[in-house]
Design a protein around this motif. Structure first.
Motif, mmCIF file in Angstrom:
data_model
loop_
_atom_site.group_PDB
_atom_site.id
_atom_site.type_symbol
_atom_site.label_atom_id
_atom_site.label_comp_id
_atom_site.label_asym_id
_atom_site.label_seq_id
_atom_site.Cartn_x
_atom_site.Cartn_y
_atom_site.Cartn_z
ATOM 1 N N VAL A 36 0.841 -1.197 0.000
ATOM 2 C CA VAL A 36 0.000 0.000 0.000
ATOM 3 C C VAL A 36 0.875 1.246 0.000
ATOM 4 N N LEU A 37 1.943 1.249 0.810
ATOM 5 C CA LEU A 37 2.846 2.401 0.836
ATOM 6 C C LEU A 37 3.514 2.600 -0.517
ATOM 7 N N GLU A 38 3.947 1.501 -1.137
ATOM 8 C CA GLU A 38 4.567 1.606 -2.453
ATOM 9 C C GLU A 38 3.587 2.190 -3.469
ATOM 10 N N GLU A 39 2.347 1.743 -3.426
ATOM 11 C CA GLU A 39 1.333 2.276 -4.339
ATOM 12 C C GLU A 39 1.102 3.761 -4.101
ATOM 13 N N LYS A 40 1.109 4.182 -2.834
ATOM 14 C CA LYS A 40 0.923 5.600 -2.526
ATOM 15 C C LYS A 40 2.067 6.426 -3.095
ATOM 16 N N VAL A 41 3.290 5.928 -2.962
ATOM 17 C CA VAL A 41 4.448 6.641 -3.491
ATOM 18 C C VAL A 41 4.353 6.733 -5.018
ATOM 19 N N ILE A 42 4.002 5.639 -5.659
ATOM 20 C CA ILE A 42 3.879 5.632 -7.125
ATOM 21 C C ILE A 42 2.785 6.595 -7.581
ATOM 22 N N THR A 43 1.656 6.585 -6.891
ATOM 23 C CA THR A 43 0.551 7.494 -7.232
ATOM 24 C C THR A 43 0.972 8.949 -7.087
ATOM 25 N N LEU A 44 1.610 9.278 -5.979
ATOM 26 C CA LEU A 44 2.066 10.645 -5.751
ATOM 27 C C LEU A 44 3.092 11.054 -6.804
ATOM 28 N N THR A 45 3.980 10.150 -7.150
ATOM 29 C CA THR A 45 4.998 10.431 -8.161
ATOM 30 C C THR A 45 4.359 10.658 -9.529
ATOM 31 N N LYS A 46 3.349 9.871 -9.865
ATOM 32 C CA LYS A 46 2.641 10.061 -11.138
ATOM 33 C C LYS A 46 1.964 11.424 -11.179
ATOM 34 N N GLU A 47 1.346 11.822 -10.072
ATOM 35 C CA GLU A 47 0.625 13.096 -10.017
ATOM 36 C C GLU A 47 1.566 14.290 -10.134
ATOM 37 N N ARG A 48 2.715 14.212 -9.447
ATOM 38 C CA ARG A 48 3.628 15.352 -9.368
ATOM 39 C C ARG A 48 4.762 15.293 -10.365
ATOM 40 N N GLY A 49 5.066 14.111 -10.887
ATOM 41 C CA GLY A 49 6.221 13.960 -11.770
ATOM 42 C C GLY A 49 7.468 13.524 -11.020
ATOM 43 N N PHE A 50 7.579 13.934 -9.760
ATOM 44 C CA PHE A 50 8.670 13.515 -8.882
ATOM 45 C C PHE A 50 8.233 13.732 -7.438
ATOM 46 N N VAL A 51 8.956 13.127 -6.507
ATOM 47 C CA VAL A 51 8.706 13.336 -5.079
ATOM 48 C C VAL A 51 10.038 13.459 -4.351
ATOM 49 N N THR A 52 9.982 14.080 -3.188
ATOM 50 C CA THR A 52 11.153 14.147 -2.315
ATOM 51 C C THR A 52 10.945 13.182 -1.147
ATOM 52 N N ARG A 53 12.033 12.909 -0.443
ATOM 53 C CA ARG A 53 11.934 12.031 0.714
ATOM 54 C C ARG A 53 10.952 12.597 1.748
ATOM 55 N N LYS A 54 11.022 13.897 1.962
ATOM 56 C CA LYS A 54 10.150 14.532 2.955
ATOM 57 C C LYS A 54 8.679 14.376 2.576
ATOM 58 N N GLU A 55 8.358 14.514 1.300
ATOM 59 C CA GLU A 55 6.974 14.342 0.846
ATOM 60 C C GLU A 55 6.500 12.907 1.066
ATOM 61 N N VAL A 56 7.396 11.962 0.838
ATOM 62 C CA VAL A 56 7.031 10.559 1.046
ATOM 63 C C VAL A 56 6.799 10.285 2.528
ATOM 64 N N GLU A 57 7.564 10.930 3.394
ATOM 65 C CA GLU A 57 7.353 10.784 4.843
ATOM 66 C C GLU A 57 5.990 11.326 5.254
ATOM 67 N N ILE A 58 5.665 12.508 4.754
ATOM 68 C CA ILE A 58 4.445 13.202 5.181
ATOM 69 C C ILE A 58 3.197 12.559 4.597
ATOM 70 N N PHE A 59 3.233 12.236 3.321
ATOM 71 C CA PHE A 59 2.041 11.738 2.621
ATOM 72 C C PHE A 59 1.446 10.496 3.287
ATOM 73 N N PRO A 60 2.209 9.402 3.453
ATOM 74 C CA PRO A 60 1.599 8.268 4.151
ATOM 75 C C PRO A 60 1.795 8.325 5.666
ATOM 76 N N GLY A 61 2.583 9.280 6.144
ATOM 77 C CA GLY A 61 2.789 9.429 7.580
ATOM 78 C C GLY A 61 3.706 8.365 8.169
ATOM 79 N N ILE A 62 4.905 8.215 7.590
ATOM 80 C CA ILE A 62 5.853 7.232 8.104
ATOM 81 C C ILE A 62 7.100 7.947 8.616
ATOM 82 N N SER A 63 7.901 7.249 9.406
ATOM 83 C CA SER A 63 9.103 7.849 9.979
ATOM 84 C C SER A 63 10.181 8.015 8.911
ATOM 85 N N GLN A 64 11.180 8.809 9.245
ATOM 86 C CA GLN A 64 12.279 9.064 8.314
ATOM 87 C C GLN A 64 13.023 7.769 7.982
#
Length: 95
Positions: A36-64
């Motif tokens: 599920v986390l991987e799918e969330k990262v892929i979805t966010l990346t598709k929407e934005r074109g790219f993501v940062t580590r901080k965005e991946v932390e915040i979006f699904p709410g996981i630790s660094q």
């Protein structure tokens, strides 16, 4: 299924069977959470074109540290590509 042969042995085997079933269910749940986390990262990346580590932390709410492990695994699996170094590091989908 375990059949009752002698009382003490039967109880030990039944307990072992229950523990293994519980461990399997727990492992399956952890794997599905990672998927599920991987799918969330892929979805966010598709929407934005790219993501940062901080965005991946915040979006699904996981630790660094969890985020770092997730991104590393996704890079190794070829799901995302790392671009840049240091503060300018971002992740995008493979071309």
């Amino acid at each position: 299924m375990i059949k009752e042969t002698d009382g003490n042995h039967f109880e030990k085997m039944r307990s072992l069977e229950q523990n293994l079933t519980f461990e399997y269910a727990k492992t399956t749940q952890v794997h599905s959470q990672k998927d599920v986390l991987e799918e969330k990262v892929i979805t966010l990346t598709k929407e934005r074109g790219f993501v940062t580590r901080k965005e991946v932390e915040i979006f699904p709410g996981i630790s660094q540290s969890s985020c770092g492990r997730l991104l590393k695994k996704m890079i190794e699996n070829g799901q995302i590509v790392q671009e840049g170094k240091g503060k300018s590091t971002h992740y995008c989908l493979p071309k």
